[in-house]
Motif scaffolding. Structure first.
Motif, PDB file in Angstrom:
ATOM      1  N   MET A   1       9.499   0.500   1.063  1.00  0.00           N
ATOM      2  CA  MET A   1       8.200   0.861   0.505  1.00  0.00           C
ATOM      3  C   MET A   1       8.320   2.275  -0.058  1.00  0.00           C
ATOM      4  SD  MET A   1       4.450   0.972   2.346  1.00  0.00           S
ATOM      5  CE  MET A   1       4.423  -0.749   2.735  1.00  0.00           C
ATOM      6  N   SER A   2       7.885   2.446  -1.295  1.00  0.00           N
ATOM      7  CA  SER A   2       7.965   3.761  -1.925  1.00  0.00           C
ATOM      8  C   SER A   2       6.905   4.698  -1.356  1.00  0.00           C
ATOM      9  CB  SER A   2       7.782   3.634  -3.442  1.00  0.00           C
ATOM     10  OG  SER A   2       6.435   3.319  -3.737  1.00  0.00           O
ATOM     11  N   ALA A   3       7.096   5.977  -1.614  1.00  0.00           N
ATOM     12  CA  ALA A   3       6.142   6.971  -1.125  1.00  0.00           C
ATOM     13  C   ALA A   3       4.751   6.742  -1.714  1.00  0.00           C
ATOM     14  CB  ALA A   3       6.639   8.376  -1.452  1.00  0.00           C
ATOM     15  N   ASN A   4       4.692   6.352  -2.988  1.00  0.00           N
ATOM     16  CA  ASN A   4       3.411   6.084  -3.645  1.00  0.00           C
ATOM     17  C   ASN A   4       2.694   4.908  -2.973  1.00  0.00           C
ATOM     18  OD1 ASN A   4       1.349   6.399  -5.528  1.00  0.00           O
ATOM     19  ND2 ASN A   4       2.293   4.936  -6.926  1.00  0.00           N
ATOM     20  N   GLN A   5       3.451   3.850  -2.680  1.00  0.00           N
ATOM     21  CA  GLN A   5       2.861   2.691  -2.004  1.00  0.00           C
ATOM     22  C   GLN A   5       2.363   3.069  -0.615  1.00  0.00           C
ATOM     23  OE1 GLN A   5       6.298   0.131  -2.431  1.00  0.00           O
ATOM     24  NE2 GLN A   5       5.100  -1.275  -3.701  1.00  0.00           N
ATOM     25  N   LEU A   6       3.133   3.873   0.085  1.00  0.00           N
ATOM     26  CA  LEU A   6       2.740   4.305   1.422  1.00  0.00           C
ATOM     27  C   LEU A   6       1.436   5.095   1.383  1.00  0.00           C
ATOM     28  CD1 LEU A   6       3.422   4.385   4.404  1.00  0.00           C
ATOM     29  CD2 LEU A   6       4.794   6.423   3.973  1.00  0.00           C
ATOM     30  N   LEU A   7       1.305   5.971   0.404  1.00  0.00           N
ATOM     31  CA  LEU A   7       0.062   6.738   0.250  1.00  0.00           C
ATOM     32  C   LEU A   7      -1.119   5.820  -0.053  1.00  0.00           C
ATOM     33  CD1 LEU A   7       1.265   9.887  -1.715  1.00  0.00           C
ATOM     34  CD2 LEU A   7       0.465   9.777   0.646  1.00  0.00           C
ATOM     35  N   LYS A  25      -2.468  -4.076   7.688  1.00  0.00           N
ATOM     36  CA  LYS A  25      -1.007  -3.979   7.657  1.00  0.00           C
ATOM     37  C   LYS A  25      -0.468  -4.563   6.362  1.00  0.00           C
ATOM     38  CE  LYS A  25       0.085  -8.310   9.934  1.00  0.00           C
ATOM     39  NZ  LYS A  25       0.923  -8.981  10.872  1.00  0.00           N
ATOM     40  N   PRO A  26       0.578  -3.922   5.806  1.00  0.00           N
ATOM     41  CA  PRO A  26       1.224  -4.462   4.617  1.00  0.00           C
ATOM     42  C   PRO A  26       1.979  -5.739   4.987  1.00  0.00           C
ATOM     43  CG  PRO A  26       1.946  -2.208   5.058  1.00  0.00           C
ATOM     44  CD  PRO A  26       1.120  -2.640   6.201  1.00  0.00           C
ATOM     45  N   GLU A  27       1.989  -6.694   4.074  1.00  0.00           N
ATOM     46  CA  GLU A  27       2.724  -7.932   4.287  1.00  0.00           C
ATOM     47  C   GLU A  27       3.467  -8.251   3.004  1.00  0.00           C
ATOM     48  OE1 GLU A  27       1.280 -11.577   6.551  1.00  0.00           O
ATOM     49  OE2 GLU A  27       0.905 -12.083   4.449  1.00  0.00           O
ATOM     50  N   ASN A  28       4.758  -8.447   3.109  1.00  0.00           N
ATOM     51  CA  ASN A  28       5.615  -8.642   1.945  1.00  0.00           C
ATOM     52  C   ASN A  28       5.499  -7.423   1.042  1.00  0.00           C
ATOM     53  OD1 ASN A  28       6.327 -11.182   2.950  1.00  0.00           O
ATOM     54  ND2 ASN A  28       4.570 -12.117   1.944  1.00  0.00           N
ATOM     55  N   GLN A  30       3.492  -7.391  -1.955  1.00  0.00           N
ATOM     56  CA  GLN A  30       2.281  -7.347  -2.759  1.00  0.00           C
ATOM     57  C   GLN A  30       1.004  -7.584  -1.970  1.00  0.00           C
ATOM     58  OE1 GLN A  30       2.823 -10.239  -5.803  1.00  0.00           O
ATOM     59  NE2 GLN A  30       4.348  -9.067  -6.899  1.00  0.00           N
ATOM     60  N   HIS A  31       1.078  -7.887  -0.696  1.00  0.00           N
ATOM     61  CA  HIS A  31      -0.110  -8.272   0.046  1.00  0.00           C
ATOM     62  C   HIS A  31      -0.414  -7.309   1.179  1.00  0.00           C
ATOM     63  CE1 HIS A  31       1.424 -12.074  -1.712  1.00  0.00           C
ATOM     64  NE2 HIS A  31       0.168 -12.158  -2.073  1.00  0.00           N
ATOM     65  N   VAL A  32      -1.690  -7.212   1.490  1.00  0.00           N
ATOM     66  CA  VAL A  32      -2.148  -6.426   2.626  1.00  0.00           C
ATOM     67  C   VAL A  32      -3.045  -7.333   3.452  1.00  0.00           C
ATOM     68  CG1 VAL A  32      -3.501  -4.431   3.352  1.00  0.00           C
ATOM     69  CG2 VAL A  32      -2.056  -4.268   1.332  1.00  0.00           C
ATOM     70  N   VAL A  33      -2.830  -7.341   4.762  1.00  0.00           N
ATOM     71  CA  VAL A  33      -3.639  -8.153   5.663  1.00  0.00           C
ATOM     72  C   VAL A  33      -4.704  -7.254   6.276  1.00  0.00           C
ATOM     73  CG1 VAL A  33      -3.630  -9.531   7.775  1.00  0.00           C
ATOM     74  CG2 VAL A  33      -1.726  -9.700   6.168  1.00  0.00           C
ATOM     75  N   LEU A  34      -5.963  -7.668   6.138  1.00  0.00           N
ATOM     76  CA  LEU A  34      -7.088  -6.956   6.730  1.00  0.00           C
ATOM     77  C   LEU A  34      -7.726  -7.869   7.772  1.00  0.00           C
ATOM     78  CD1 LEU A  34      -8.757  -5.665   3.453  1.00  0.00           C
ATOM     79  CD2 LEU A  34      -7.318  -4.352   4.997  1.00  0.00           C
ATOM     80  N   GLU A  35      -7.783  -7.423   9.012  1.00  0.00           N
ATOM     81  CA  GLU A  35      -8.419  -8.212  10.057  1.00  0.00           C
ATOM     82  C   GLU A  35      -9.745  -7.561  10.420  1.00  0.00           C
ATOM     83  OE1 GLU A  35      -5.750  -8.659  13.348  1.00  0.00           O
ATOM     84  OE2 GLU A  35      -4.200  -9.554  12.106  1.00  0.00           O
ATOM     85  N   THR A  36     -10.727  -8.398  10.679  1.00  0.00           N
ATOM     86  CA  THR A  36     -12.054  -7.902  11.005  1.00  0.00           C
ATOM     87  C   THR A  36     -12.704  -8.784  12.062  1.00  0.00           C
ATOM     88  OG1 THR A  36     -14.227  -7.376  10.132  1.00  0.00           O
ATOM     89  CG2 THR A  36     -13.080  -9.177   9.073  1.00  0.00           C
ATOM     90  N   PRO A  37     -13.497  -8.194  12.931  1.00  0.00           N
ATOM     91  CA  PRO A  37     -14.231  -8.998  13.904  1.00  0.00           C
ATOM     92  C   PRO A  37     -15.553  -9.527  13.349  1.00  0.00           C
ATOM     93  CG  PRO A  37     -14.539  -6.685  14.401  1.00  0.00           C
ATOM     94  CD  PRO A  37     -13.575  -6.766  13.241  1.00  0.00           C
ATOM     95  N   MET A  38     -15.758  -9.427  12.037  1.00  0.00           N
ATOM     96  CA  MET A  38     -17.012  -9.879  11.422  1.00  0.00           C
ATOM     97  C   MET A  38     -17.211 -11.376  11.617  1.00  0.00           C
ATOM     98  SD  MET A  38     -17.344  -8.306   7.652  1.00  0.00           S
ATOM     99  CE  MET A  38     -16.949  -6.630   7.333  1.00  0.00           C
ATOM    100  N   GLU A  39     -18.437 -11.753  11.750  1.00  0.00           N
ATOM    101  CA  GLU A  39     -18.782 -13.166  11.748  1.00  0.00           C
ATOM    102  C   GLU A  39     -18.810 -13.656  10.304  1.00  0.00           C
ATOM    103  OE1 GLU A  39     -19.150 -15.074  14.436  1.00  0.00           O
ATOM    104  OE2 GLU A  39     -18.717 -13.347  15.704  1.00  0.00           O
TER     105      GLU A  39
END
Length: 63
Positions: A1-7, A25-28, A30-39
């Protein structure tokens, strides 16, 4: 992961925490996984405010 991507991921994490996402969390490359306890109804209200392009970019795995 490049510094720009990390930022960019760190900026996303800061914003997402304010919005109530519990895990980001980053996944692969191109993707980012967002978890939420929302209903599901709260999630649907949130997604309704997104542009059509942003809605199409979302993948929701399970409820």
């Amino acid at each position: 992961m490049s510094a720009n991507q990390l930022l960019r991921v760190m900026e996303l994490k800061q914003l997402a925490k304010k919005l109530g996402f519990s895990r980001i969390k980053p996944e692969n490359k191109q993707h980012v996984v967002l978890e939420t306890p929302m209903e599901k109804p709260a999630w649907n209200l949130l997604v309704a405010t997104f542009t059509r392009k942003a809605q199409n970019a979302l993948c929701v795995f399970s409820w």
